[in-house]
Design a protein around this motif. Structure first.
Motif, PDB file in Angstrom:
ATOM      1  N   LYS A 228       0.814  -1.213   0.027  1.00  7.79           N
ATOM      2  CA  LYS A 228       0.028  -0.058   0.034  1.00  7.79           C
ATOM      3  C   LYS A 228       0.736   1.392   0.037  1.00  7.79           C
ATOM      4  O   LYS A 228       1.867   1.201   0.681  1.00  7.79           O
ATOM      5  N   ILE A 229       0.344   2.327  -0.662  1.00  8.08           N
ATOM      6  CA  ILE A 229       1.297   3.538  -0.693  1.00  8.08           C
ATOM      7  C   ILE A 229       0.400   4.580  -0.388  1.00  8.08           C
ATOM      8  O   ILE A 229      -0.824   4.893  -0.911  1.00  8.08           O
ATOM      9  N   LEU A 230       0.983   5.458   0.418  1.00  8.94           N
ATOM     10  CA  LEU A 230      -0.004   6.716   0.768  1.00  8.94           C
ATOM     11  C   LEU A 230       0.754   7.999   0.065  1.00  8.94           C
ATOM     12  O   LEU A 230       2.182   8.297   0.188  1.00  8.94           O
ATOM     13  N   THR A 231       0.096   8.511  -0.694  1.00 14.80           N
ATOM     14  CA  THR A 231       0.751   9.612  -1.500  1.00 14.80           C
ATOM     15  C   THR A 231      -0.190  10.913  -0.950  1.00 14.80           C
ATOM     16  O   THR A 231      -1.194  10.929  -0.565  1.00 14.80           O
ATOM     17  N   ILE A 232       0.741  12.248  -1.030  1.00 11.42           N
ATOM     18  CA  ILE A 232       0.100  13.438  -0.777  1.00 11.42           C
ATOM     19  C   ILE A 232      -0.350  14.044  -2.024  1.00 11.42           C
ATOM     20  O   ILE A 232      -0.166  13.545  -3.046  1.00 11.42           O
ATOM     21  N   GLU A 233      -0.734  15.283  -1.792  1.00  9.66           N
ATOM     22  CA  GLU A 233      -1.539  16.064  -3.072  1.00  9.66           C
ATOM     23  C   GLU A 233      -0.904  15.953  -4.241  1.00  9.66           C
ATOM     24  O   GLU A 233      -1.442  15.608  -5.470  1.00  9.66           O
ATOM     25  N   ASN A 234       0.665  16.228  -4.408  1.00  7.64           N
ATOM     26  CA  ASN A 234       1.199  16.226  -5.581  1.00  7.64           C
ATOM     27  C   ASN A 234       1.726  14.566  -6.163  1.00  7.64           C
ATOM     28  O   ASN A 234       2.507  14.790  -6.818  1.00  7.64           O
ATOM     29  N   GLY A 235       1.222  13.685  -5.229  1.00  9.46           N
ATOM     30  CA  GLY A 235       1.390  12.361  -5.652  1.00  9.46           C
ATOM     31  C   GLY A 235       2.758  12.030  -5.299  1.00  9.46           C
ATOM     32  O   GLY A 235       3.305  10.659  -5.269  1.00  9.46           O
ATOM     33  N   LEU A 236       3.303  12.712  -4.170  1.00  8.75           N
ATOM     34  CA  LEU A 236       4.721  12.307  -3.412  1.00  8.75           C
ATOM     35  C   LEU A 236       4.257  10.904  -2.909  1.00  8.75           C
ATOM     36  O   LEU A 236       3.468  11.139  -1.945  1.00  8.75           O
ATOM     37  N   ALA A 237       5.085   9.817  -2.656  1.00 11.25           N
ATOM     38  CA  ALA A 237       4.891   8.669  -2.120  1.00 11.25           C
ATOM     39  C   ALA A 237       5.674   8.991  -0.749  1.00 11.25           C
ATOM     40  O   ALA A 237       6.809   9.074  -0.877  1.00 11.25           O
ATOM     41  N   VAL A 238       4.959   9.042   0.375  1.00  8.72           N
ATOM     42  CA  VAL A 238       5.441   9.186   1.744  1.00  8.72           C
ATOM     43  C   VAL A 238       5.463   8.257   2.505  1.00  8.72           C
ATOM     44  O   VAL A 238       6.071   8.306   3.677  1.00  8.72           O
ATOM     45  N   HIS A 239       4.739   7.241   2.196  1.00  9.99           N
ATOM     46  CA  HIS A 239       4.728   5.848   3.322  1.00  9.99           C
ATOM     47  C   HIS A 239       4.289   4.656   2.479  1.00  9.99           C
ATOM     48  O   HIS A 239       3.437   4.754   1.564  1.00  9.99           O
TER      49      HIS A 239
END
Length: 84
Positions: A2-13
């Motif tokens: 599973k991937i968590l991304t922020i608004e700009n699509g940056l994978a953060v977790h």
């Protein structure tokens, strides 16, 4: 994975498939039983993708993800080892 991304699509977790991840209006809750809460992210500023295959050299912040493809983050710089 599973991937968590922020608004700009940056994978953060990145999380293993068997880890419960719940996104609420105020936070992201990880684990069942609860392992930790991340209050930086919530349902208005992040997206969770499932059944994702990570790039071989995946590192937090190195890539963006749009739900189907990975793109190298142009702002990525390889960390420098300053240990002596």
């Amino acid at each position: 994975m599973k991937i968590l991304t922020i608004e700009n699509g940056l994978a953060v977790h990145a999380f293993e498939d068997d880890v419960d991840v719940t996104i609420t209006d105020s936070q992201v809750e990880v684990g069942n039983p609860l392992l930790y809460i991340n209050m930086d992210y919530n349902s208005s500023n992040c997206t969770l993708y499932t059944d994702v295959t990570l790039p071989d050299d995946y590192t937090v912040g190195k890539y963006t993800f749009d739900g189907s493809s990975w793109t190298l983050n142009l702002g990525w710089a390889t960390p420098v080892d300053i240990s002596v």
